[in-house]
Design a protein around this motif. Sequence first.
Motif, mmCIF file in Angstrom:
data_model
loop_
_atom_site.group_PDB
_atom_site.id
_atom_site.type_symbol
_atom_site.label_atom_id
_atom_site.label_comp_id
_atom_site.label_asym_id
_atom_site.label_seq_id
_atom_site.Cartn_x
_atom_site.Cartn_y
_atom_site.Cartn_z
ATOM 1 N N GLY A 45 0.822 -1.203 0.000
ATOM 2 C CA GLY A 45 0.000 0.000 0.000
ATOM 3 C C GLY A 45 0.857 1.253 0.000
ATOM 4 N N LEU A 46 0.725 2.061 -1.048
ATOM 5 C CA LEU A 46 1.390 3.362 -1.116
ATOM 6 C C LEU A 46 0.454 4.379 -0.481
ATOM 7 C CD1 LEU A 46 3.618 5.295 -2.178
ATOM 8 C CD2 LEU A 46 2.331 5.422 -4.322
ATOM 9 N N THR A 47 0.860 4.968 0.647
ATOM 10 C CA THR A 47 -0.054 5.841 1.363
ATOM 11 C C THR A 47 0.704 6.817 2.246
ATOM 12 O OG1 THR A 47 -1.900 5.884 2.945
ATOM 13 C CG2 THR A 47 -0.293 4.125 3.205
ATOM 14 N N SER A 48 0.066 7.945 2.500
ATOM 15 C CA SER A 48 0.620 8.916 3.439
ATOM 16 C C SER A 48 0.145 8.638 4.865
ATOM 17 C CB SER A 48 0.208 10.337 3.028
ATOM 18 O OG SER A 48 -1.209 10.447 2.948
ATOM 19 N N ALA A 49 -0.802 7.713 5.014
ATOM 20 C CA ALA A 49 -1.291 7.342 6.342
ATOM 21 C C ALA A 49 -0.229 6.532 7.076
ATOM 22 C CB ALA A 49 -2.581 6.539 6.221
ATOM 23 N N PRO A 50 -0.250 6.538 8.419
ATOM 24 C CA PRO A 50 0.779 5.805 9.170
ATOM 25 C C PRO A 50 0.679 4.304 9.044
ATOM 26 C CG PRO A 50 -0.864 6.740 10.654
ATOM 27 C CD PRO A 50 -1.139 7.317 9.301
ATOM 28 N N ARG A 51 -0.464 3.761 8.612
ATOM 29 C CA ARG A 51 -0.587 2.324 8.400
ATOM 30 C C ARG A 51 -1.611 2.070 7.305
ATOM 31 N NH1 ARG A 51 -3.602 0.448 14.008
ATOM 32 N NH2 ARG A 51 -5.438 1.791 13.832
ATOM 33 N N THR A 52 -1.681 0.823 6.844
ATOM 34 C CA THR A 52 -2.559 0.479 5.730
ATOM 35 C C THR A 52 -3.081 -0.930 5.909
ATOM 36 O OG1 THR A 52 -2.688 0.185 3.324
ATOM 37 C CG2 THR A 52 -0.593 -0.295 4.357
ATOM 38 N N GLN A 53 -4.233 -1.226 5.273
ATOM 39 C CA GLN A 53 -4.786 -2.567 5.353
ATOM 40 C C GLN A 53 -4.069 -3.537 4.419
ATOM 41 O OE1 GLN A 53 -7.494 0.024 4.055
ATOM 42 N NE2 GLN A 53 -8.735 -1.336 2.824
ATOM 43 N N ALA A 54 -3.190 -3.041 3.562
ATOM 44 C CA ALA A 54 -2.437 -3.907 2.658
ATOM 45 C C ALA A 54 -1.383 -4.705 3.425
ATOM 46 C CB ALA A 54 -1.781 -3.064 1.562
ATOM 47 N N ASP A 55 -0.750 -5.662 2.733
ATOM 48 C CA ASP A 55 0.239 -6.533 3.383
ATOM 49 C C ASP A 55 1.481 -5.767 3.814
ATOM 50 O OD1 ASP A 55 -1.185 -9.135 2.773
ATOM 51 O OD2 ASP A 55 -0.893 -8.376 0.744
ATOM 52 N N HIS A 56 1.894 -4.790 3.021
ATOM 53 C CA HIS A 56 3.082 -3.995 3.324
ATOM 54 C C HIS A 56 2.766 -2.526 3.025
ATOM 55 C CE1 HIS A 56 5.500 -7.678 3.662
ATOM 56 N NE2 HIS A 56 4.845 -8.090 2.594
ATOM 57 N N ARG A 57 3.607 -1.642 3.528
ATOM 58 C CA ARG A 57 3.374 -0.207 3.346
ATOM 59 C C ARG A 57 4.605 0.474 2.760
ATOM 60 N NH1 ARG A 57 4.820 4.333 6.131
ATOM 61 N NH2 ARG A 57 3.429 6.149 5.923
ATOM 62 N N LEU A 58 4.374 1.336 1.758
ATOM 63 C CA LEU A 58 5.391 2.220 1.211
ATOM 64 C C LEU A 58 4.913 3.638 1.473
ATOM 65 C CD1 LEU A 58 7.975 2.795 -0.423
ATOM 66 C CD2 LEU A 58 6.585 2.680 -2.505
ATOM 67 N N GLY A 59 5.667 4.377 2.279
ATOM 68 C CA GLY A 59 5.240 5.711 2.671
ATOM 69 C C GLY A 59 5.237 6.692 1.521
ATOM 70 N N GLN A 60 4.302 7.619 1.585
ATOM 71 C CA GLN A 60 4.181 8.696 0.595
ATOM 72 C C GLN A 60 4.475 10.029 1.290
ATOM 73 O OE1 GLN A 60 4.173 9.621 -2.535
ATOM 74 N NE2 GLN A 60 2.118 9.169 -3.293
ATOM 75 N N PRO A 61 5.443 10.804 0.830
ATOM 76 C CA PRO A 61 6.208 10.663 -0.419
ATOM 77 C C PRO A 61 7.291 9.584 -0.308
ATOM 78 C CG PRO A 61 6.952 12.588 0.777
ATOM 79 C CD PRO A 61 5.762 12.073 1.545
ATOM 80 N N PHE A 62 7.671 9.053 -1.468
ATOM 81 C CA PHE A 62 8.658 7.984 -1.529
ATOM 82 C C PHE A 62 9.836 8.440 -2.368
ATOM 83 C CE2 PHE A 62 5.785 7.562 -5.103
ATOM 84 C CZ PHE A 62 6.647 7.408 -6.171
ATOM 85 N N ASP A 63 10.922 7.685 -2.307
ATOM 86 C CA ASP A 63 12.060 7.900 -3.184
ATOM 87 C C ASP A 63 12.742 6.556 -3.394
ATOM 88 O OD1 ASP A 63 13.477 7.395 -0.845
ATOM 89 O OD2 ASP A 63 14.006 9.488 -0.517
#
Length: 357
Positions: free
Chosen positions: A69-87
């Motif tokens: 899950g690509l998101t700016s939220a601190p957590r996500t319902q997806a299996d893994h999280r990629l923080g937004q913004p990313f690099d």
Amino acid sequence: MSLTFGLTGMDPATETSLKAAFTEANARLGGSWQLLPETQADYIVVDMDSMYGPMSWLRLHAAGKTVIGLTSAPRTQADHRLGQPFDAGSLAQLLAELAPGVVAASPAGLTPAPQPQDQLPEEQPSVATADAEPPSVAATDEVGAAPREPASVAVAQVVPAAPTVQPHVPAVEIEPTRLAEWLASGRITGKVQLERDGTTLLIDTDARRYHGPSALKPLVAHVTGPLAAADFVATPDWDARAAAHGESQPLTRLLWLDGLLAGGGKLMPGFDPDARYQMLKWPQTEREYPKHFRIATAMMKGPATLSEIAAASGVPEADVTDFVNASLATGFADVERPPEPEPEAPKSGLFGRLRGR
């Protein structure tokens, strides 16, 4: 599970940036990953903050894919999280965590060193010939040819590796599937027309709006039936037709309708009927479904099981389940998750140190 990486459910600008970050991150990790279409990839990034994100996550979750899950939220319902913004750095860190045993050989943050170029000039032609041409008798006879420029060697090494992900795309494009999946995957773009049961639906994927009936029930056939690429027609007078239909409406309504009808009274795959579900924000309830107002009111009081929501709203549990499916698909609801523990405050001062003994 192979190290294959895909993208879906995001706008073109985000997809372009993520592909560039992936290319750099993969180079840092020794090139162990491969970028593929979402239908062939095992690890797939979904922009959970976009309109299509929750629907894409539901679809991929049901298909057994591992979702990032690509998101700016601190957590996500997806299996893994990629923080937004990313690099490239944050993506490289995530890829290394997903496959530590494979990519650990390359130090994080470093690009693999190039192969040493210490051949003599007269030795270069055989290398260039081997890279640029398939082995053959003719190629073997050209060992004594004039040396080629180093630039030609570089081109010969790079060009063949490019078209590895393209051949399977046409087969995916013509496979009939539901409207919500066409929209979530980004396989239709621009302004198109869709006809079903004598009712016209005009879709603007770029604006994320549609023109059609003000009610949703006349569009049931549009969202439930399998659709092929040929069903989406580019119409020269699309703007004139859209104006005749009046004000546009958000595509979220069609995604919501799809989620409402997809389960047939049962939760979508991957969700626990005994879990507790909660509303994250008040949804747009439709006049055609008056029971939904009571369901949403009950859910706004706090997390509850499907049976508890049914009892509180006075609505059959099958109808509650369909409403929860629609709310999950559009990001209005989520499964209750245990709160993250708060970090313990550091002890300070004399009394704090005495209490810590």
